[in-house]
Design a protein around this motif. Structure first.
Motif, short mmCIF file in Angstrom:
data_model
loop_
_atom_site.label_atom_id
_atom_site.label_comp_id
_atom_site.label_asym_id
_atom_site.label_seq_id
_atom_site.Cartn_x
_atom_site.Cartn_y
_atom_site.Cartn_z
N ARG A 49 0.84 -1.20 0.00
CA ARG A 49 0.00 0.00 0.00
C ARG A 49 0.87 1.25 0.00
O ARG A 49 1.70 1.44 0.88
N VAL A 50 0.69 2.05 -1.00
CA VAL A 50 1.46 3.29 -1.12
C VAL A 50 0.49 4.43 -1.37
O VAL A 50 -0.38 4.35 -2.25
N SER A 51 0.61 5.47 -0.58
CA SER A 51 -0.23 6.63 -0.77
C SER A 51 0.15 7.35 -2.06
O SER A 51 1.34 7.43 -2.41
N PRO A 52 -0.82 7.88 -2.78
CA PRO A 52 -0.47 8.65 -4.00
C PRO A 52 0.38 9.87 -3.69
O PRO A 52 1.00 10.43 -4.59
N ALA A 53 0.41 10.27 -2.42
CA ALA A 53 1.23 11.44 -2.06
C ALA A 53 2.72 11.15 -2.21
O ALA A 53 3.51 12.07 -2.48
N VAL A 54 3.13 9.87 -2.06
CA VAL A 54 4.56 9.54 -2.12
C VAL A 54 5.11 9.80 -3.52
O VAL A 54 6.08 10.56 -3.68
N SER A 77 7.90 3.71 -6.05
CA SER A 77 6.62 4.17 -5.54
C SER A 77 5.54 4.14 -6.61
O SER A 77 4.38 3.80 -6.34
N TYR A 86 2.29 1.88 -6.18
CA TYR A 86 0.97 2.52 -6.21
C TYR A 86 0.09 1.89 -7.28
O TYR A 86 -1.10 1.66 -7.08
N SER A 120 -1.14 -1.48 -6.11
CA SER A 120 -2.09 -1.44 -5.00
C SER A 120 -3.50 -1.05 -5.45
O SER A 120 -4.45 -1.22 -4.70
N ARG A 121 -3.64 -0.54 -6.67
CA ARG A 121 -4.96 -0.17 -7.17
C ARG A 121 -5.69 -1.41 -7.63
O ARG A 121 -5.08 -2.38 -8.11
#
Length: 592
Positions: free
Chosen positions: A320-325, A559, A563, A566-567
């Motif tokens: 899980r990676v936040s789109p902010a990264v 990243s 990301y 993870s979608r």
């Protein structure tokens, strides 16, 4: 029979691709854009005048005037006799030099594997203990770091600043530590990440629950889970080991290790083509031998019961990676690029050589007084632009080759056995070093993952039920291809190509670092890192600036991939638009 033909097609294409590579190696003296006779003349006597008669005599002596077919036949016959020819520079036999370099490189690779296995074990052990892992995110960035970048950082920190270990040479075990770490840490992180990502799905399988309920010890369950997870991953392990051969070229160049990679690089730069041919053959044979060994190990792990059917793993749990990264990392690189583009990367100021970071020069200056920030910004624009062109070309090739997976399967195996550095050396020997040659080298081996993705999507779309309805209402093959299959495949493959852009940029930077890409005074990131090594003790900021920029680029690559994985996966959907013969979407729905 169709089944037998389908099985033989990949073998045939693999043989053709291997023959083409061998022919390209054998024809290097003919393909080279430079005059080999002039190179030999300069090596034999630097004072002798390069007259037409002298050059003609050398060409006749080397057999260069007999044409490409005779040249290739003579080289192949010598190869069958175990004769790799004579060096054009030193005048000695090539085979002993190749053997000595290969011996050093094999020792370095063995030491690198000695580092990689403990690193991988450290990442896998928590997963076996807890039954779930977070090591994928921990290992992602080290696995994505290019070997030349890690080697440079280790040289600066451990060799120059701290003085713990020697920074060059091959005199004893102490000289082996830094090169082995530079090769082994990324390889171990990648191996550990592969296994750690696969194990949670294996440990969730029904048989694990039954074994635990029956009182089987945790050690036996862990060993069985590893045995279950390894066979599908063994081919990827082989590719990791093959990658060591390409990474060893840069690492040997950084630490002045007299291995086969450094020998090949020096031969390419000096146009000693017989020596280069022998080195490339040795590296290619090593890669193919590792691939064959990986296939053999996989067959032994599967056993006779599953040998033909193979074995697949459950889908790994995405990190899980936040789109902010990726947004923050991409924003930082974009800011650096735009800020640097506002400055002049070629302005010389000899009075401001090696100036530390200041208000006038936020990242300091290099050995010629040029602004490091300006060169980083302009280098980013050039590198990313070239990487985008390579990704676009790979996308086009993937869309074409994805419809013929059997034909391209063998070619993909050969492309995967050739690291970018080796292809870059061959292209540089034939066409000379430059950004165009580096882009061509990366493009030649970057298409297989995209082609495999396109082939899988084509197969999935063709198996969809809505295509039967299209045929039933009179849609022809051309209509189905252009309105349904291509739109369903092009989007995901294009996104995949965009995700690979940072990795392609890193590959281009590695070739620039080795002098095979952009040439001075171009502000290319790999070239900047290589130029700054000459004065790293006096001005470490000049080396750290491109090193950190490349590290951020590697983190962005990781990243973005995390990301994307993870979608939620969406199956290719039919693209209706206006259907043939004026039928509307409602009519197509009724037909379905």
């Amino acid at each position: 029979m169709p089944t037998r033909a389908a099985a033989l097609t990949p073998l045939l294409t693999r043989a053709v691709a291997l023959a083409a590579v061998l022919a390209a190696v054998g024809l290097l003296p003919w393909l080279s854009g430079r005059d080999p006779a002039l190179t030999v003349l300069r090596a034999r006597s630097a004072e002798q005048e390069a007259t037409a008669e002298a050059l003609a005599a050398i060409r006749a002596d080397l057999g260069l005037d007999a044409g490409p077919v005779a040249l290739l036949a003579d080289w192949a016959s010598g190869l069958l006799r175990g004769d790799l020819g004579t060096s054009w520079v030193s005048g000695t036999d090539v085979l002993p030099s190749v053997g000595a370099g290969l011996q050093v490189s094999l020792g370095l690779m063995a030491a690198a594997l000695g580092v990689a296995l403990p690193v991988a074990a450290a990442l896998v052990a928590p997963v076996l203990v807890r039954g779930r892992g977070t090591s994928g995110a921990v290992a992602a960035v080290p696995a994505a770091l290019p070997e030349f970048l890690l080697a440079t950082l280790l040289l600066i920190v451990c060799g120059v600043w701290l003085g713990w270990l020697p920074t060059a040479g091959w005199q004893g075990p102490a000289h082996l530590v830094l090169p082995a770490a530079a090769l082994g840490v990324p390889a171990g992180a990648l191996l550990g990440r592969l296994v750690a990502d696969a194990l949670p799905g294996v440990l969730d399988e029904r048989w694990v629950e039954l074994w635990r309920g029956a009182g089987v010890t945790r050690t036996r369950v862990a060993a069985a889970a590893l045995r279950r997870a390894l066979p599908p991953l063994v081919p990827q392990f082989g590719m990791v080991v093959v990658g060591l051969t390409g990474g060893a070229v840069a690492v040997e160049a950084v630490f002045a290790v007299p291995g086969i990679g450094r020998t090949a690089l020096g031969a390419a730069k000096s146009q000693d083509l017989p020596l280069l041919q022998g080195c490339v053959l040795a590296l290619l044979a090593l890669g193919l031998a590792v691939g064959a060994l990986a296939a053999l190990v996989r067959r032994r792990l599967l056993g006779p019961g599953l040998r033909d059917a193979g074995l697949t793993l459950p889908a790994p749990r995405p990190v899980r990676v936040s789109p902010a990264v990726p947004a923050v990392l991409g924003g930082a690189l974009l800011t650096l690029t735009v800020w640097g583009l506002l400055r002049d990367p070629y302005a010389l100021d000899t009075a401001a050589r090696l100036v530390p970071p200041s208000a006038a020069h936020p990242l300091g200056t290099d050995g010629l007084g040029r602004d490091v920030l300006a060169r980083l910004g302009h280098g980013a624009a050039a590198t990313v632009g070239t990487a985008a062109a390579v990704c676009a070309l790979s996308f086009v090739l993937a869309m074409v080759l994805g419809f013929a997976p059997r034909v391209t399967a063998g070619t993909s195996d050969i492309a995967n056995a050739l690291p970018p550095v080796i292809v870059g050396i061959l292209v540089a020997a034939a066409a000379g070093p430059g950004p165009g040659g580096a882009a061509l080298a990366v493009a030649l081996i970057s298409w297989p993952p995209l082609a495999a993705h396109a082939a899988a999507l084509v197969q999935e779309v063709r198996a969809s039920g809505f295509l039967l309805a299209q045929r039933a209402i009179g849609a022809g093959p051309g209509w189905i291809l252009t309105r349904h299959v291509l739109p369903s495949v092009a989007g995901p493959v294009a996104r995949h190509a965009v995700l690979r852009l940072p990795g392609v940029a890193l590959a281009l930077a590695s070739l620039g670092f080795l002098g095979l890409g952009a040439q001075p005074p171009a502000p290319e990131w790999g070239l900047l890192l290589d130029e700054s090594r000459a004065y790293v003790e006096r001005a470490p900021w000049a080396a750290l600036a491109p090193a950190l920029a490349l590290a951020v680029l590697a983190a962005l690559s990781v990243s973005l991939a995390a990301y994307a994985s993870s979608r939620p996966h969406r199956r290719p959907s039919p693209s209706y638009g206006r259907l043939r013969h004026g039928r509307s979407r409602k009519a197509a729905d009724r037909a379905d």
